[in-house]
Design an enzyme around this catalytic site. Structure first.
Site, PDB file in Angstrom:
ATOM      1  N   TYR A 177       0.852  -1.187   0.000  1.00 12.04           N
ATOM      2  CA  TYR A 177       0.000   0.000   0.000  1.00 12.04           C
ATOM      3  C   TYR A 177       0.893   1.245   0.000  1.00 12.04           C
ATOM      4  O   TYR A 177       2.114   1.127  -0.106  1.00 12.04           O
ATOM      5  CB  TYR A 177      -0.983  -0.060   1.180  1.00 12.04           C
ATOM      6  CG  TYR A 177      -1.913  -1.251   1.050  1.00 12.04           C
ATOM      7  CD1 TYR A 177      -2.765  -1.358  -0.047  1.00 12.04           C
ATOM      8  CD2 TYR A 177      -1.881  -2.298   1.951  1.00 12.04           C
ATOM      9  CE1 TYR A 177      -3.582  -2.470  -0.222  1.00 12.04           C
ATOM     10  CE2 TYR A 177      -2.699  -3.420   1.784  1.00 12.04           C
ATOM     11  CZ  TYR A 177      -3.544  -3.498   0.695  1.00 12.04           C
ATOM     12  OH  TYR A 177      -4.340  -4.590   0.513  1.00 12.04           O
ATOM     13  N   ARG A 199      -6.888 -15.555  10.043  1.00  9.74           N
ATOM     14  CA  ARG A 199      -7.909 -16.514   9.634  1.00  9.74           C
ATOM     15  C   ARG A 199      -8.414 -17.397  10.764  1.00  9.74           C
ATOM     16  O   ARG A 199      -9.624 -17.689  10.804  1.00  9.74           O
ATOM     17  CB  ARG A 199      -7.403 -17.323   8.434  1.00  9.74           C
ATOM     18  CG  ARG A 199      -7.319 -16.451   7.176  1.00  9.74           C
ATOM     19  CD  ARG A 199      -6.455 -17.077   6.110  1.00  9.74           C
ATOM     20  NE  ARG A 199      -5.074 -17.162   6.542  1.00  9.74           N
ATOM     21  CZ  ARG A 199      -4.118 -17.776   5.864  1.00  9.74           C
ATOM     22  NH1 ARG A 199      -4.396 -18.368   4.729  1.00  9.74           N
ATOM     23  NH2 ARG A 199      -2.881 -17.801   6.327  1.00  9.74           N
TER      24      ARG A 199
HETATM   25  C1  LIG Z   1      -9.908 -11.405   5.009  1.00  6.11           C
HETATM   26  C2  LIG Z   1      -8.568 -10.828   5.312  1.00  6.11           C
HETATM   27  C3  LIG Z   1      -8.386  -9.452   5.318  1.00  6.11           C
HETATM   28  C4  LIG Z   1      -7.149  -8.890   5.635  1.00  6.11           C
HETATM   29  N1  LIG Z   1      -7.017  -7.534   5.740  1.00  6.11           N
HETATM   30  C5  LIG Z   1      -5.876  -6.998   6.228  1.00  6.11           C
HETATM   31  C6  LIG Z   1      -5.792  -5.621   6.556  1.00  6.11           C
HETATM   32  O1  LIG Z   1      -6.759  -4.862   6.469  1.00  6.11           O
HETATM   33  N2  LIG Z   1      -4.599  -5.141   7.000  1.00  6.11           N
HETATM   34  C7  LIG Z   1      -3.514  -5.966   7.159  1.00  6.11           C
HETATM   35  O2  LIG Z   1      -2.448  -5.493   7.551  1.00  6.11           O
HETATM   36  N3  LIG Z   1      -3.588  -7.285   6.881  1.00  6.11           N
HETATM   37  C8  LIG Z   1      -4.733  -7.824   6.456  1.00  6.11           C
HETATM   38  N4  LIG Z   1      -4.825  -9.176   6.267  1.00  6.11           N
HETATM   39  C9  LIG Z   1      -3.670 -10.020   6.597  1.00  6.11           C
HETATM   40  C10 LIG Z   1      -3.792 -10.564   8.037  1.00  6.11           C
HETATM   41  O3  LIG Z   1      -3.699  -9.526   8.991  1.00  6.11           O
HETATM   42  C11 LIG Z   1      -2.700 -11.598   8.336  1.00  6.11           C
HETATM   43  O4  LIG Z   1      -1.448 -10.967   8.257  1.00  6.11           O
HETATM   44  C12 LIG Z   1      -2.735 -12.772   7.373  1.00  6.11           C
HETATM   45  O5  LIG Z   1      -4.065 -13.251   7.207  1.00  6.11           O
HETATM   46  C13 LIG Z   1      -1.838 -13.920   7.842  1.00  6.11           C
HETATM   47  O6  LIG Z   1      -2.242 -14.370   9.113  1.00  6.11           O
HETATM   48  P1  LIG Z   1      -3.144 -15.722   9.287  1.00  6.11           P
HETATM   49  O7  LIG Z   1      -2.363 -16.833   8.642  1.00  6.11           O
HETATM   50  O8  LIG Z   1      -3.241 -15.896  10.788  1.00  6.11           O
HETATM   51  O9  LIG Z   1      -4.455 -15.487   8.644  1.00  6.11           O
HETATM   52  C14 LIG Z   1      -6.049  -9.739   5.916  1.00  6.11           C
HETATM   53  C15 LIG Z   1      -6.232 -11.125   5.877  1.00  6.11           C
HETATM   54  C16 LIG Z   1      -7.465 -11.667   5.607  1.00  6.11           C
HETATM   55  C17 LIG Z   1      -7.626 -13.166   5.631  1.00  6.11           C
END
Ligand SMILES: Cc1cc2nc3c(=O)[nH]c(=O)nc-3n(C[C@H](O)[C@H](O)[C@H](O)COP(=O)(O)O)c2cc1C
Length: 490
Positions: free
Chosen positions: A307, A449
Site C-alpha cells: 500500500y 484466519r
Molecule cells: C480477510 C482478510 C483481510 C485482511 N485484511 C488486512 C488488513 O486490512 N490489514 C492488514 O495489515 N492485513 C490484512 N490481512 C492479513 C492478516 O492480517 C494476516 O497478516 C494474514 O491473514 C496472515 O495471518 P493468518 O495466517 O493468521 O491469517 C487480511 C487477511 C485476511 C484473511
C-alpha cells in the site's frame, strides 16, 4: 528399481532425518506394493503417499538450517531459552512435545519467562496468557486478532457488521483486537467497501464500536490500523476479484512511482509530488486525532503489503529520483514523516506499532537486512513494536508459504535489535504461540484466519489448556460455557 531415503531426496542434515525418511519410505513402499498388484499403480501410490511427507520434512530441515545460519542473533539469549529455541528450531518439536519429553526443563523455561506457577508441582500459566506492556498499555495476554479488512463499510462508515464482528472477537479473549486497515481518505481505500476515518460520521461509528468493546469486553484492547491503499486502490471487493480494478466508478490512484501493481491489468498510479505528500501526511494525522477521540488503545501504521507507505519503502515500487527515493534512508523519509505526524497527535501514553513487509519475495526487493534497518528507524522514531508481515508488494512475488512462515523475519528483528515484535502468518495452534514466545522469537502473536474460523479462539485455547486465570477471562454471561460441553448422546 525404486529409490528410497537419501537416494531419492535429501534434507539438511541438521535435523538428522535421513534414516527416518528411508525407513518410512520403505514402509510406505511395502504398503503400496501390498495394496496394488500392478507395479505402476503401486509406485504411483508410493509417490503420492511420500511426496507431501518428504516436502514437510524438507521444510522443517530448511527452517533448522536457517536457524543455524542466523545463530548469531540468538547467542545473547539466556542459556535455557537458547536451549529451548534450539530444540524447537524446526517448529516440529513444540512446547507441548517438550513438556512430555522433559517436564522439568520445560517448567524451568516457563519460570524464566515469568509464567506464574500454582505451587512447585502445579500447572504453570501458559506463556500466551502472561501480560505484555507496550508504553502505557498492558495487554492481558499475547494473542492479537490480526487486522482483517471486511470490505463491508458503506462510504467508509463501519456498520452493524463491524460492531458484531469486532465486538464478537473482543469477547473471544484476545488481548488485542485490531481493526481492519482504516483508510485516511476516500482515495486511500482499497475497495468501495473499505472503512475510513476521514469524516465525523465515520468517527462516531468507530466510537460506538470502541465503547462496546471497552464496556462489554473490559480488559480487551482495541487497536486501529491506519493506512492508504496507494497503487492498490480502486479495486473490487475481495470476494469479487482481489486486486482487480473496479468495472466502473474508479478513482485515480497515487503512489511513490507511476508503476501499476499488475502490469496490463491495474491502473497506472500518478507519482506523488511534494505538495501531495504534505496533504497525505495531514490526512494521516487527522485520522489519528479522530482515532484518539474514538478511544482506540493502540494505533498501527500500515507500512506493509504494497500500500502507499509500503510502496515508498520497497526499491521495487519506489523509483523516485528526489529526496524520497533511491537510498533506503530516502525511501524511509515519507513513511517516517507520516509516522512522526501521527505520533505527534496520538496520545503520548498510547502505543504505536508499524506493520512491515519484511521481504518482497521477489528479486531486487527489500532484503532482511534492510527490513532490520527499517524496523530500527521506526523504533528510533518511537514505534513501540513492529508487526512483521511479508510480501504483497509486487504481483510477481514467490512467497515460501508454510507453518508460521513469516516468524523468522519477526524473530530476526526482535533478536537483532531488541525491539518487541508481533509475529503473524499461519500461526494456528496455541502450542505454536507458546513455543514462539518461550523461544524468544516473538512478543505477541497475531492470528487472522483462525479468528474468522473461531471468534473465541483465545478462550478455547485457555479451556484446552485447563487455564482459567486472569489472562483469558470468560465474559460473565458466557461463563456457563467455559468448560467443554460433555460429549455423548442424551
Ligand atoms: C480477510 C482478510 C483481510 C485482511 N485484511 C488486512 C488488513 O486490512 N490489514 C492488514 O495489515 N492485513 C490484512 N490481512 C492479513 C492478516 O492480517 C494476516 O497478516 C494474514 O491473514 C496472515 O495471518 P493468518 O495466517 O493468521 O491469517 C487480511 C487477511 C485476511 C484473511
Amino acid at each position: 528399481m525404486v529409490l528410497l531415503g537419501d537416494a531419492a531426496h535429501t534434507a539438511h542434515f541438521s535435523i538428522g532425518s535421513g534414516t527416518k525418511l528411508a525407513v518410512e519410505d520403505a514402509l510406505a513402499l511395502a504398503e503400496a506394493v501390498a495394496a496394488h498388484p500392478e507395479v505402476p499403480e503401486a509406485l504411483a501410490a508410493y509417490e503420492a503417499a511420500r511426496r507431501p511427507a518428504v516436502a514437510s520434512t524438507q521444510r522443517a530441515a530448511a527452517a533448522s538450517m536457517r536457524w543455524f545460519e542466523e545463530i548469531g542473533g540468538y547467542v545473547g539469549q539466556p542459556a535455557r531459552q537458547f536451549a529451548f529455541n534450539l530444540l524447537t528450531r524446526s517448529r516440529r518439536v513444540t512446547h507441548e512435545n517438550l513438556r512430555l519429553r522433559d517436564p522439568r526443563f520445560t517448567r524451568a523455561v516457563e519460570a524464566d519467562f515469568g509464567c506464574p506457577q500454582e505451587g512447585p508441582d502445579g500447572p504453570a500459566t501458559p506463556p500466551m496468557f502472561t501480560p505484555f506492556t507496550l508504553r502505557g498499555l498492558t495487554l492481558r495476554n499475547r494473542v492479537v486478532v490480526s487486522p482483517m479488512d471486511m470490505y463491508s463499510a458503506e462510504e467508509g462508515v463501519p456498520g452493524d457488521f463491524h460492531l458484531v464482528h469486532l465486538g464478537g472477537r473482543a469477547l473471544g479473549g484476545a488481548g488485542l483486537v485490531m481493526t481492519e486497515m482504516v483508510c485516511v481518505s476516500a482515495e486511500g481505500r482499497i475497495t468501495p467497501g473499505c472503512a475510513g476515518l476521514w469524516t465525523a460520521e465515520q468517527a462516531a461509528a468507530w466510537k460506538r464500536i470502541a465503547d462496546f468493546v471497552h464496556t462489554s469486553a473490559p480488559g480487551t484492547a482495541l487497536g486501529v490500523q491506519l493506512g492508504h491503499s496507494g497503487r492498490k486502490g480502486s479495486t473490487r471487493l475481495m470476494w469479487e476479484g482481489m486486486d482487480e480494478p473496479l468495472p466502473e466508478g474508479n478513482w485515480p490512484l497515487v503512489a511513490a512511482s507511476a508503476l501499476p501493481y499488475k502490469p496490463g491489468v491495474s491502473a497506472v498510479p500518478r507519482a506523488l509530488e511534494s505538495a501531495d505528500l504534505a496533504a497525505i501526511r495531514s490526512e494521516f494525522a487527522a485520522a489519528a486525532a479522530r482515532a484518539a477521540d474514538c478511544g482506540f488503545d493502540l494505533l498501527e501504521l500500515h507500512c506493509a503489503h504494497g500500500y502507499l507507505l509500503s510502496g515508498f519503502l520497497s526499491p521495487l515500487t519506489n523509483r523516485r529520483e528526489d529526496a524520497y527515493g533511491g537510498s533506503l534512508e530516502n525511501r524511509l523519509r515519507f513513511p517516517l514523516e507520516v509516522f512522526d505526524a501521527v505520533r505527534e497527535v496520538w496520545p503520548a501514553e498510547r502505543p504505536m506499532t508499524v506493520r512491515l513487509s519484511a521481504t518482497d519475495w521477489a528479486p531486487g526487493g527489500t532484503t532482511p537486512q534492510e527490513a532490520e534497518r527499517i524496523a530500527a528507524a521506526f523504533a528510533a522514531h518511537g514505534a513501540d513494536a513492529v508487526d512483521v508481515s511479508t510480501g504483497q508488494v509486487v504481483s510477481d512475488e514467490a512467497p515460501e508459504y508454510g507453518r508460521s512462515y513469516q516468524t523468522p523475519y519477526a524473530d530476526r528483528i526482535r533478536n537483532a535489535l531488541g525491539i518487541p515484535v508481533i509475529a503473524v502468518g499461519a500461526i494456528s495452534s496455541w502450542d505454536d504461540v507458546n513455543s514462539l514466545l518461550l523461544a524468544g522469537r516473538a512478543d505477541l502473536c497475531a492470528l487472522g484466519r483462525p479468528h474468522l474460523y473461531d471468534p473465541h479462539w483465545t478462550l478455547h485455547a485457555a479451556a484446552d489448556q485447563g487455564y482459567a486465570g486472569p489472562g483469558a477471562p470468560w465474559p460473565a454471561p458466557y461463563r456457563a460455557g467455559s468448560r467443554k460441553p460433555p460429549t455423548g448422546k442424551g
